[in-house]
Design an enzyme around this catalytic site. Structure first.
Site, PDB file in Angstrom:
ATOM      1  N   PRO A 106       0.823  -1.217   0.000  1.00 49.92           N
ATOM      2  CA  PRO A 106       0.000   0.000   0.000  1.00 49.92           C
ATOM      3  C   PRO A 106       0.855   1.264   0.000  1.00 49.92           C
ATOM      4  O   PRO A 106       1.891   1.303   0.643  1.00 49.92           O
ATOM      5  CB  PRO A 106      -0.789  -0.105   1.312  1.00 49.92           C
ATOM      6  CG  PRO A 106      -0.685  -1.511   1.740  1.00 49.92           C
ATOM      7  CD  PRO A 106       0.543  -2.091   1.136  1.00 49.92           C
ATOM      8  N   GLY A 108       2.395   4.502   1.025  1.00 48.71           N
ATOM      9  CA  GLY A 108       2.563   5.102   2.336  1.00 48.71           C
ATOM     10  C   GLY A 108       3.039   4.113   3.380  1.00 48.71           C
ATOM     11  O   GLY A 108       3.322   4.485   4.499  1.00 48.71           O
ATOM     12  N   CYS A 109       3.124   2.840   3.023  1.00 48.88           N
ATOM     13  CA  CYS A 109       3.662   1.845   3.939  1.00 48.88           C
ATOM     14  C   CYS A 109       5.171   1.775   3.785  1.00 48.88           C
ATOM     15  O   CYS A 109       5.661   1.761   2.664  1.00 48.88           O
ATOM     16  CB  CYS A 109       3.107   0.455   3.619  1.00 48.88           C
ATOM     17  SG  CYS A 109       1.651   0.067   4.566  1.00 48.88           S
ATOM     18  N   VAL A 110       5.897   1.718   4.902  1.00 48.05           N
ATOM     19  CA  VAL A 110       7.347   1.578   4.785  1.00 48.05           C
ATOM     20  C   VAL A 110       7.825   0.209   5.244  1.00 48.05           C
ATOM     21  O   VAL A 110       7.075  -0.550   5.805  1.00 48.05           O
ATOM     22  CB  VAL A 110       8.092   2.683   5.556  1.00 48.05           C
ATOM     23  CG1 VAL A 110       8.187   3.934   4.696  1.00 48.05           C
ATOM     24  CG2 VAL A 110       7.391   3.001   6.861  1.00 48.05           C
TER      25      VAL A 110
END
Lengths: 110, 127, 99
Positions: A106, A108-110
């Protein structure tokens, strides 16, 4: 890191996400889950299928906050909450379910 | 200009889009930043000026170019609580477009009104 | 001569300059953001219509479709695919790219 599904080699990135979304089928999802020692139930599939439909419609994998809210709207408040989703997908509902759904990580996921 | 929210101070962010969608990477990158930024629960608005209005047009089909069509993603912004989309009236008209040609509901504003919106922001990011 | 224009006519002057130098019988191919010049009812439509009296104007179909313009292309502008692009290059003695 490639995975083997019904005799076919399928490319994934270093975190296990599909290199090519077109390679996805239900057996691919099952194999990815097996490698995580996760047995896919009806409830898992509900979320996986929801994510695939969301991606078809909007061309993105939703952030976890958006996923939780949208699941609640579609499947009811007993499923649209973090506790329920984290129990199904302990590695993070958006991250892990997106992987099984053959979607990119997704945004914005790191 | 700022207000307290449960998670701290929410600032007013404006993302300004000035470029057409596929001739450069700016449009897609801007949208990615908006989606990432939305996780921080700030007060977000989007502005579309000049050729930026082309990002929102209906009927985009990028199969022949083999690049991602990101216009459907604008319709997901509502899920991210991003609902303030401002489009420059003069830009639409010069390009033979109206609000009905766009994939999402927007507020069509004059250049003067757009300037006021910009004036009211804490942070402006231009693409 | 085949001229190609890849910039939006609303933000750049590449098309305007190109049309100033395109001679009778020349071909102009609009590609990438240049295809926006092919739309009806815009601020530059009149300029393009005027040019159509002396030059042939083409627009690259995949670029037109990507931008959702397939139903807004003005009469007189012809759509070509990648094969048509190659044909135009072969048919003309030289290509000038107005970048």
């Amino acid at each position: 890191m490639p995975i083997e599904v019904s005799g076919k080699t399928i490319e994934t990135d270093e975190e296990g996400y599909l290199a090519d979304r077109a390679d996805w089928n239900e057996d691919v999802a099952k194999e990815m889950a097996r490698l995580d020692s996760c047995d896919l139930s009806e409830n898992h599939w509900e979320v996986i299928n929801f994510l695939r439909e969301y991606y078809d419609e909007y061309q993105i994998a939703p952030a976890v906050r958006v996923l939780t809210k949208a699941i609640g709207k579609k499947l009811g408040a007993d499923k649209g909450n973090s506790k329920y989703l984290y129990e199904l997908f302990p590695y993070g509902p958006a991250k892990q379910a997106c992987k099984y759904a053959g979607l990119p990580k997704p945004t914005g996921c790191v | 200009m700022t207000e307290e929210s449960a998670g701290g101070i929410a600032k007013k962010f404006l993302y300004v889009n000035r470029r057409a969608p596929y001739g450069s990477i700016y449009g897609l990158e801007s949208l990615e930043v908006v989606l990432i930024g939305a996780a921080f629960e700030q007060d977000v608005s989007l502005a579309f000026l000049g050729d930026g209005v082309f990002q929102l047009t209906k009927g985009q089909d990028t199969k022949g170019l083999e690049v991602k069509n990101f216009s459907p993603t604008f319709r997901a912004l509502e899920d991210y609580d991003v609902t303030k989309l401002y489009v420059e009236k003069e830009a639409l008209e010069a390009r033979g477009l109206s609000a009905a040609d766009l994939v999402v509901p927007v507020e069509v504003v004059s250049a003067q009104r757009m300037a006021e919106i910009m004036e009211a922001q804490d942070v402006i990011l231009s693409f | 001569m085949l001229h190609t224009v890849n910039k939006s006519p609303f933000e750049h002057r590449a098309l305007e300059t190109c049309l100033k130098f395109a001679r009778q019988g020349a071909a102009v191919l609009l590609i990438e953001d240049g295809v926006y010049a092919a739309a009806r009812d815009t601020a530059v439509a009149e300029q393009v219509q005027e040019a159509l009296k002396t030059v042939s104007i083409y627009a690259l179909k995949p670029d037109v479709e990507a931008r959702g313009m397939q139903n807004r292309v003005m009469d007189g502008v012809r759509l070509v695919d990648y094969g048509g692009f190659v044909d135009l290059v072969v048919e003309h003695n030289a290509v000038q790219s107005w970048l």
